[in-house]
Design a protein around this motif. Structure first.
Motif, mmCIF file in Angstrom:
data_model
loop_
_atom_site.group_PDB
_atom_site.id
_atom_site.type_symbol
_atom_site.label_atom_id
_atom_site.label_comp_id
_atom_site.label_asym_id
_atom_site.label_seq_id
_atom_site.Cartn_x
_atom_site.Cartn_y
_atom_site.Cartn_z
ATOM 1 N N UNK A 42 47.488 -20.285 3.318
ATOM 2 C CA UNK A 42 48.581 -21.245 3.112
ATOM 3 C C UNK A 42 48.113 -22.636 2.683
ATOM 4 N N UNK A 43 47.035 -23.119 3.253
ATOM 5 C CA UNK A 43 46.542 -24.455 2.886
ATOM 6 C C UNK A 43 46.119 -24.486 1.417
ATOM 7 N N UNK A 44 45.494 -23.418 0.944
ATOM 8 C CA UNK A 44 45.063 -23.368 -0.457
ATOM 9 C C UNK A 44 46.269 -23.302 -1.387
ATOM 10 N N UNK A 45 47.243 -22.477 -1.034
ATOM 11 C CA UNK A 45 48.447 -22.354 -1.857
ATOM 12 C C UNK A 45 49.175 -23.693 -1.932
ATOM 13 N N UNK A 46 49.282 -24.370 -0.796
ATOM 14 C CA UNK A 46 49.954 -25.675 -0.780
ATOM 15 C C UNK A 46 49.190 -26.692 -1.634
ATOM 16 N N UNK A 47 47.866 -26.681 -1.522
ATOM 17 C CA UNK A 47 47.059 -27.629 -2.317
ATOM 18 C C UNK A 47 47.214 -27.364 -3.803
ATOM 19 N N UNK A 48 47.183 -26.089 -4.211
ATOM 20 C CA UNK A 48 47.351 -25.756 -5.622
ATOM 21 C C UNK A 48 48.745 -26.137 -6.119
ATOM 22 N N UNK A 49 49.764 -25.900 -5.297
ATOM 23 C CA UNK A 49 51.126 -26.267 -5.685
ATOM 24 C C UNK A 49 51.234 -27.774 -5.891
ATOM 25 N N UNK A 50 50.584 -28.519 -5.024
ATOM 26 C CA UNK A 50 50.630 -29.975 -5.129
ATOM 27 C C UNK A 50 49.806 -30.459 -6.326
ATOM 28 N N UNK A 51 48.566 -29.982 -6.450
ATOM 29 C CA UNK A 51 47.654 -30.503 -7.470
ATOM 30 C C UNK A 51 47.962 -29.984 -8.875
ATOM 31 N N UNK A 52 48.234 -28.713 -9.014
ATOM 32 C CA UNK A 52 48.406 -28.134 -10.352
ATOM 33 C C UNK A 52 49.850 -28.123 -10.832
ATOM 34 N N UNK A 53 50.788 -28.036 -9.898
ATOM 35 C CA UNK A 53 52.187 -27.935 -10.295
ATOM 36 C C UNK A 53 52.993 -29.189 -9.985
ATOM 37 N N UNK A 54 52.369 -30.149 -9.316
ATOM 38 C CA UNK A 54 53.059 -31.391 -8.992
ATOM 39 C C UNK A 54 54.154 -31.211 -7.948
ATOM 40 N N UNK A 55 54.065 -30.157 -7.174
ATOM 41 C CA UNK A 55 55.079 -29.905 -6.140
ATOM 42 C C UNK A 55 54.735 -30.690 -4.884
ATOM 43 N N UNK A 56 55.746 -30.933 -4.077
ATOM 44 C CA UNK A 56 55.518 -31.604 -2.808
ATOM 45 C C UNK A 56 56.527 -31.093 -1.791
ATOM 46 N N UNK A 57 56.186 -31.246 -0.533
ATOM 47 C CA UNK A 57 57.079 -30.832 0.546
ATOM 48 C C UNK A 57 58.247 -31.810 0.558
ATOM 49 N N UNK A 58 59.474 -31.303 0.538
ATOM 50 C CA UNK A 58 60.626 -32.212 0.522
ATOM 51 C C UNK A 58 60.770 -32.945 1.856
ATOM 52 N N UNK A 59 61.323 -34.133 1.772
ATOM 53 C CA UNK A 59 61.566 -34.901 3.005
ATOM 54 C C UNK A 59 62.705 -34.238 3.775
ATOM 55 N N UNK A 60 62.718 -34.392 5.082
ATOM 56 C CA UNK A 60 63.789 -33.774 5.876
ATOM 57 C C UNK A 60 65.193 -34.189 5.424
ATOM 58 N N UNK A 61 65.323 -35.404 4.914
ATOM 59 C CA UNK A 61 66.628 -35.898 4.468
ATOM 60 C C UNK A 61 67.144 -35.119 3.257
ATOM 61 N N UNK A 62 66.224 -34.672 2.397
ATOM 62 C CA UNK A 62 66.648 -33.994 1.162
ATOM 63 C C UNK A 62 66.848 -32.488 1.356
ATOM 64 N N UNK A 63 66.588 -31.984 2.528
ATOM 65 C CA UNK A 63 66.765 -30.558 2.793
ATOM 66 C C UNK A 63 68.208 -30.302 3.213
ATOM 67 N N UNK A 64 68.857 -29.351 2.536
ATOM 68 C CA UNK A 64 70.236 -28.989 2.857
ATOM 69 C C UNK A 64 70.255 -27.587 3.451
ATOM 70 N N UNK A 65 70.935 -27.398 4.563
ATOM 71 C CA UNK A 65 71.064 -26.113 5.218
ATOM 72 C C UNK A 65 72.301 -25.422 4.655
ATOM 73 N N UNK A 66 72.126 -24.206 4.186
ATOM 74 C CA UNK A 66 73.245 -23.431 3.645
ATOM 75 C C UNK A 66 73.555 -22.317 4.647
ATOM 76 N N UNK A 67 74.775 -22.286 5.124
ATOM 77 C CA UNK A 67 75.209 -21.293 6.089
ATOM 78 C C UNK A 67 76.297 -20.457 5.450
ATOM 79 N N UNK A 68 76.192 -19.150 5.570
ATOM 80 C CA UNK A 68 77.213 -18.272 4.977
ATOM 81 C C UNK A 68 78.172 -17.771 6.001
#
Length: 68
Positions: A42-68
């Motif tokens: 997981x640490x390697x996947x997260x690092x590659x996502x951040x470094x190569x794809x410019x991804x980042x973990x979203x802040x808690x404020x920007x996370x929306x919970x979808x309930x069906x």
């Protein structure tokens, strides 16, 4: 009798070669399992996502919970 001894030696040598190939395959399998676990850590996947794809973990404020 010498023919039987010859065949016995021949088959024994063949068995030893097969067992050696089996051992080599088991060693290779172990190496590949270790490599897979390293590449999918997981640490390697997260690092590659951040470094190569410019991804980042979203802040808690920007996370929306979808309930069906």
């Amino acid at each position: 009798m010498s023919y039987v001894a010859y065949e016995n030696r021949k088959l024994h040598n063949q068995l030893q070669r097969v067992l050696e190939r089996q051992n080599q395959a088991q060693v290779e399998w172990g190496r590949l399992l270790l490599e897979e676990s390293t590449l999918t850590a997981p640490a390697r996947v997260e690092r590659l996502a951040r470094d190569k794809l410019g991804m980042e973990v979203p802040s808690p404020v920007s996370v929306k919970m979808v309930v069906q």
